[in-house]
Design a protein around this motif. Structure first.
Motif, PDB file in Angstrom:
ATOM      1  N   LEU A 186      12.753  -3.840   1.807  1.00  0.00           N
ATOM      2  CA  LEU A 186      11.476  -3.145   1.789  1.00  0.00           C
ATOM      3  C   LEU A 186      11.575  -1.742   2.379  1.00  0.00           C
ATOM      4  O   LEU A 186      11.050  -0.784   1.818  1.00  0.00           O
ATOM      5  N   THR A 218      10.842   1.352  -0.020  1.00  0.00           N
ATOM      6  CA  THR A 218       9.649   2.160   0.233  1.00  0.00           C
ATOM      7  C   THR A 218      10.005   3.644   0.305  1.00  0.00           C
ATOM      8  O   THR A 218       9.337   4.483  -0.304  1.00  0.00           O
ATOM      9  N   LYS A 256       8.777   6.669  -2.208  1.00  0.00           N
ATOM     10  CA  LYS A 256       8.117   7.870  -1.681  1.00  0.00           C
ATOM     11  C   LYS A 256       8.840   9.123  -2.163  1.00  0.00           C
ATOM     12  O   LYS A 256       8.205  10.138  -2.460  1.00  0.00           O
ATOM     13  N   VAL A 265       2.233   5.483  -1.349  1.00  0.00           N
ATOM     14  CA  VAL A 265       3.115   4.317  -1.273  1.00  0.00           C
ATOM     15  C   VAL A 265       2.916   3.671   0.093  1.00  0.00           C
ATOM     16  O   VAL A 265       3.023   4.343   1.115  1.00  0.00           O
ATOM     17  N   GLU A 266       2.633   2.382   0.098  1.00  0.00           N
ATOM     18  CA  GLU A 266       2.451   1.686   1.375  1.00  0.00           C
ATOM     19  C   GLU A 266       3.101   0.311   1.306  1.00  0.00           C
ATOM     20  O   GLU A 266       2.826  -0.459   0.387  1.00  0.00           O
ATOM     21  N   PRO A 267       3.954  -0.005   2.271  1.00  0.00           N
ATOM     22  CA  PRO A 267       4.597  -1.329   2.271  1.00  0.00           C
ATOM     23  C   PRO A 267       3.690  -2.391   2.886  1.00  0.00           C
ATOM     24  O   PRO A 267       2.833  -2.090   3.725  1.00  0.00           O
TER      25      PRO A 267
END
Length: 80
Positions: free
Chosen positions: A38, A42, A46, A54-56
């Motif tokens: 992850l 991520t 980005k 973008v958000e994990p």
């Protein structure tokens, strides 16, 4: 070649105001494994899509943090 086509496909979907979620098998990078993680995924997204949000999200987050991310995704405040 496949990766380039995949990234172009995703870019086209984002241009159509669609959202993307990506599932990876690990949260943290591990030198002993070649699994996608992850953290690095991520950062790559980005970099590939700097104009998108973008958000994990992962299972170790607190319940309220996960809930917040789901709501933001639902409200289109997160693109990927």
């Amino acid at each position: 070649m496949f990766l380039d086509q995949f990234l172009i496909f995703l870019a086209n979907r984002l241009k159509l105001k669609e959202q993307i979620y990506v599932v990876v098998p690990s949260i943290e990078d591990n030198d002993e494994s070649d699994l996608m993680a992850l953290e690095s995924t991520t950062e790559k997204f980005k970099k590939f899509y700097p104009n998108y949000r973008v958000e994990p999200i992962h299972g170790r987050l607190k319940t309220d943090e996960k809930q917040s991310a789901f709501i933001k995704f639902k409200n289109h405040d997160i693109d990927i």
